[in-house]
Design an enzyme around this catalytic site. Structure first.
Site, short mmCIF file in Angstrom:
data_model
loop_
_atom_site.label_atom_id
_atom_site.label_comp_id
_atom_site.label_asym_id
_atom_site.label_seq_id
_atom_site.Cartn_x
_atom_site.Cartn_y
_atom_site.Cartn_z
CB SER A 157 -77.01 -29.86 -28.33
OG SER A 157 -76.39 -28.44 -28.23
CG ASP B 71 -78.13 -27.57 -20.41
OD1 ASP B 71 -77.16 -26.98 -20.41
OD2 ASP B 71 -78.89 -27.81 -21.49
CG HIS C 114 -76.05 -29.07 -23.34
ND1 HIS C 114 -77.25 -28.31 -23.34
CD2 HIS C 114 -75.52 -29.31 -24.42
CE1 HIS C 114 -77.31 -28.17 -24.64
NE2 HIS C 114 -76.33 -28.79 -25.32
#
Length: 452
Positions: free
Chosen positions: A247, A340, A375
């Protein structure tokens, strides 16, 4: 091996104690033929939050159930999913359902209680105040640190983190490991990397010790200092280091690869190809941050969970902010999750790949895509978090993924990451090296591959 039994029912988990990235088999014997049973796993994190998973099975003609070979008939999942009772752990009904499992104390294993119950039961049947009795149970231990791995707190100049060293004299390939906007210091991936032969520095960058309490402007000098620390360590190979980030940590990893010449391998997991949310200062130049969402494009579920995927800014809109990854010395592995729901990570991975290609980049670069994964793609078998409360935004954010294929994505991405880092940090340094990373084995999940 320990198994409490009742009426000759025997529950076996093998291995009863293992590394966290390794699969197990769960089997029950001594049942009546065609008997309906429920298998349940429970675990709690350091905060005392309870997580659980359960599945329904029907014994075969021999009175046996083998989770690695049989389909669940119901419960939290209804399919053939050998590690569903581990990877599918989720907050118990008594807990806030959008709680993400965090492991802070990596020196102690996760204790997973596995139990077998008569009948196809519901959550209400299995949970307090009046839980159904079990026929048998075992306690299964999942370790983040292999025997001999050392955990060393780091305060080096401004650098704050924890170094994990494998057992043995070394030197080992060095890796800097970062996560995202959860902040603080997350050590569990570094502990597992060390268990697979890497000297891994879990690096904090805000919300920890004397670092800034919130996300602010970053300066590349902090990350240069972290690399300097690793390369000065007597047990780290001098050839160069790897970086891995998820991320926000993904674009930090790309920044390090772009601006620090001793970074030789970069793994960016579901990150952006520019500095998202927070700007990056590189000496006399400031790389302005890309807005991390367009509020008008936010979607909300009926429960108020924020789905921000469609707010992702297209790379054509921030060409001047894009990180100059094509000027680095690093090999690149872009890991992207197909489901995601936080950002369009596949779009960003393909944009980075395209820029490297258009600039005739001579080092290795590749994309590893994982359909159905969300994600927060962590090492196996971290409990899948579809959505959780995110303190940086003070909102419940949707991360996406379906549990079965998120778990498969964890497995495949983990093996790919270990092999990639080993090749570019060890084999490139010493082509004649006969050492190989010790990889986890996922043989009992191979059937999943053909279902994608």
């Amino acid at each position: 091996m320990h198994s409490s039994t009742q009426e000759n029912v025997v529950l076996v988990v093998e291995p009863i104690s293992c590394l966290h990235d390794e699969p197990v088999t769960i089997r029950v014997s001594g049942l009546q033929p065609k008997k309906y049973i429920t298998l349940m796993t429970t675990m709690k994190d350091i905060r005392g939050v309870h997580f659980m998973s359960y599945a329904h099975f029907i014994a075969n003609d021999e009175g046996k159930v083998d989770v690695s070979r049989m389909e669940s008939q119901g419960g939290h999942y209804k399919e053939h999913f050998p590690m569903g009772l581990i990877g599918g752990l989720k907050p118990a009904p008594s807990e806030f359902k959008y709680t993400r499992f965090f492991k802070r104390d990596v020196e102690t294993p996760n204790e997973v209680k596995v139990s077998v119950h008569e009948g196809h039961l519901s959550e209400e049947d299995l949970c307090p105040p009046d839980p159904a009795p079990h026929l048998a149970w075992v306690t299964h231990l999942r370790h983040y640190m292999a025997p001999g791995v050392k955990r060393i707190p780091v305060r080096y100049g401004k650098v704050r983190g924890t170094l994990f060293l494998p057992q043995g004299p070394g030197p080992f390939p060095g890796v800097v490991d970062m996560f995202g906007t959860a902040g603080g210091l997350l050590e569990y991936r570094s502990a597992q990397l060390a268990s697979r032969g890497f000297a891994s520095l879990a690096l904090a960058f805000f919300g920890y010790d004397d670092l800034p309490k919130s996300l602010e402007e970053f300066n590349i000098t902090y990350f240069e200092e972290a690399v300097e620390f690793l390369l000065k360590h007597e047990k780290v190979l001098r050839y160069g280091v790897g970086v891995i980030g998820t991320s926000k940590g993904g674009d930090l990893a790309l920044s390090m690869a772009a601006f620090i010449s001793s970074v030789r391998a970069c793994v960016a997991i579901n990150g952006c190809s520019g500095p998202i949310g927070v700007p990056m200062r590189v000496r006399d130049k400031l790389y302005h941050n890309i807005p991390n969402w367009d509020a008008s494009m936010i979607r909300l579920t009926d429960d108020g969970v924020v789905i921000s995927q469609n707010t992702s800014i297209h790379p054509n809109s921030f060409k001047e902010m894009a990180l100059p990854i094509e000027k680095s010395n690093a090999a690149y592995l872009f890991i992207a999750s197909g489901n995601d729901q936080d950002m369009k990570s596949e779009m960003y991975a393909h944009d980075a790949y395209k820029r490297l290609s258009e600039n005739y980049y001579t080092r290795h670069y590749e994309i590893s895509s994982h359909p159905g994964a969300g994600h927060i793609l962590e090492p196996p078998y971290s409990p899948h978090s579809w959505a959780s409360f995110q303190h940086a935004q003070m909102l419940v954010m949707c991360w996406g993924g379906t549990c079965k294929y998120h778990t498969l994505g964890q497995q495949n991405a983990w093996v790919t990451t270990i092999q990639f880092l080993w090749h570019h940090l060890v084999k490139e340094c010493d082509p004649d090296s006969q050492t190989e990373p010790v990889l986890p084995t996922y043989s009992n999940d191979k059937h999943l591959q053909s279902n994608l």
